[in-house]
Structures are given as structure tokens and as C-alpha cells.
Design a protein around this motif. Sequence first.
Motif, PDB file in Angstrom:
ATOM      1  N   UNK A  77      42.212  38.170  41.881  1.00 42.91           N
ATOM      2  CA  UNK A  77      42.282  37.137  40.846  1.00 42.91           C
ATOM      3  C   UNK A  77      43.436  37.374  39.892  1.00 42.91           C
ATOM      4  N   UNK A  78      44.187  36.297  39.590  1.00 46.49           N
ATOM      5  CA  UNK A  78      45.354  36.408  38.707  1.00 46.49           C
ATOM      6  C   UNK A  78      45.195  35.665  37.388  1.00 46.49           C
ATOM      7  N   UNK A  79      44.369  34.626  37.356  1.00 47.07           N
ATOM      8  CA  UNK A  79      44.200  33.803  36.152  1.00 47.07           C
ATOM      9  C   UNK A  79      42.899  34.131  35.452  1.00 47.07           C
ATOM     10  N   UNK A  80      42.893  34.058  34.116  1.00 44.47           N
ATOM     11  CA  UNK A  80      41.647  34.262  33.394  1.00 44.47           C
ATOM     12  C   UNK A  80      41.803  34.031  31.901  1.00 44.47           C
ATOM     13  N   UNK A  81      40.655  33.886  31.245  1.00 45.04           N
ATOM     14  CA  UNK A  81      40.618  33.725  29.785  1.00 45.04           C
ATOM     15  C   UNK A  81      39.319  34.323  29.280  1.00 45.04           C
TER      16      UNK A  81
END
Length: 331
Positions: free
Chosen positions: A60-64
Motif C-alpha cells: 500500500x502506498x496511499x493513506x491518511x
Amino acid sequence: MKAFVHYKVPGMDGTSYSDIDEIEPKQGEVKVKLKSAGLNHRDLFVLHRHKETDPPLVIGSDGAGIVEAVGPGVESVQVGDEVILNPSLGWKEKSDAPPEGHEILGLPDHGTFAEKITLSADNVGPKPAHLSWDEAGVLSLAAMTAYRALFTRANVKPTDTVLLPGIGSGAVTFLLLFAKAIGARVIVTSRSEAKLKQALELGADVAIDSNGNWNEALNGEKVDIVVETVGAATFHKSLGQLRKGGKMVTFGASAGDSVDFNLREFFYGQYTLLGSTMASTEEFNEMLQFVNQHKIKPVIDKVYPIEETKKAMQRIDEAEQFGKIAIKIAE
């Protein structure tokens, strides 16, 4: 903590939702309790690039999420801040190409399909207030890639006409939203009638069938810029719609890596071919400013709980999505 992990077996069969140790932040690092993450095609490629002999990897590369702890020397953020992650590692200033050693979050380091992540404080930015957690979680990688391709590489202007083959992916939906935000004319293509209709609803000026004759469908209209993310299957049609002196930017090749084209026709046409990939931290910050200024929201295709990440990966592998697929990690 719980995480979606890849280990030992290549491909989807090597994934599991299991326990993995938390990592405490060191000098200059922060630990973020993740609320959401975003799925990218890169995550599928990682399942084959991650070696069988390597230790378990959180992909996984995207997150918040929300900053839970900060390491020594961190002053840019504090505990409790709502942040979005910048997946581009080791590329700070805008430049012609990434520096040596540039990596993307999620390989070789642990990624975002987990309850928590520890990374450099330089790789978090303020979450746009107008975005939900799911929207913020899917934003970064595709949006910063689209931003660099359009603004840094193609230098798009409001008076330009932009052609976007293969509408439907997260990056191409951002290209559409960004180009329309500055007032450019946008033409899209797809093999799917449903995706063409959705693109028109998002603001596309013209939507045509990828399988047809593009020049006939467009009544001979030529475009200023093509952003080509499909590859061999559409390259020649894309080049055929470019006006003399126009620009083609490419950052994808999902339908074939290799193409042959007539060099003499190319240089007589005075065309410009530009490669692009990812973006720097400087461009990430510019993208966030642009998203905030224009109140742009990602197009969410579906939201899956983290336990069902494998189902989400199957959907993107079959190219069924329109927009971004979100992974919900916490409420």
C-alpha cells in the motif's frame, strides 16, 4: 497490529490479513494511526516484485490518518494532527527526473494497508479539510502523478484541448478533474459506455469509443496534449489525434510496453514525447494546494474494509473500477 501482508508466495496467494509488529518513530519520524488507504495498480505489481526470501511486507502506498506519536527532532507536525501521506520517498525538489535512490512507499518499506505506519515526518502533509477520510486516503499517488504530468511536464493551459485515452483509472480521472478545473477542453476515450457516461457527468467535453475511428468520431479535430497511460493498444491512435507541434505525455503502459512508430513522420510533425512518473515533495505540496483551491474530490469507485483487501485487488486487476478504490481501516 493488524495489516494486509505479503510473504513467501508470489502474487495474491501470498497475501494475508494478519498481525505484524508496530514500529516506534525514530529521529525525524512520525507514527500515524491510519483511517483509510488507497489501492493502486502498483500494489498488484509489488506482489510479484517482493521476493520470496524477503521478510513480510505491508503493501500500500496511499493513506491518511492521525499522528499518534512523533520522534525526536520533529517540529513540523504534532500528535493529533490529521495528515495525508506523500508516498514519494527521497525526491524533495521538482526536477527533470527523480534522483537516484528514489522509492515509493510500500516497497521496500512497509506501506499503508495497516492500522498504523511509521515514516519520515517529511512525508506527511495536512489533510485537505473538504475531504472525507476515504477521499483523503486515496488521493496522493494518482493525484500527484496526474499533477506532474499535466502541469510540470505538459505545461497545460486553459486554452488547450487535452485527450485522455482510457478513462476510468484513478490517475486519469484526476487528469480530467485537474484539466477541467483550469478550464481546458477535455476529450476522453473508453471501451465502456458506462465509463464514457460517467466521464461526461464529471465534466468531459467529448467522450468517444476507444474501439472506433477516433479521427472520424472527432470530425478530424486535433488536440494540443495527449496524456497516454494505456500503452501500445492506443499509442498510434493517440499520436494520430495530436496537432503538429503538440505534446504527448506518457506514464502508463497497461496494454503493452513496446511500440514502433515512424520517426520521419514524428519529427516532421514537430511532436514532443515526454515521459513522467510520480512527483516530488514540492509537487505533492503544489497538488494539495491545487486540490484545496479548487475543492477537488477524488472519484470513489468502491470502499472495502481492510479485511477484504484481496477482493479490492481483484476488482482493480480486472479494470472494473471508475476512479479510486478505498480501503477503510478505522472509523
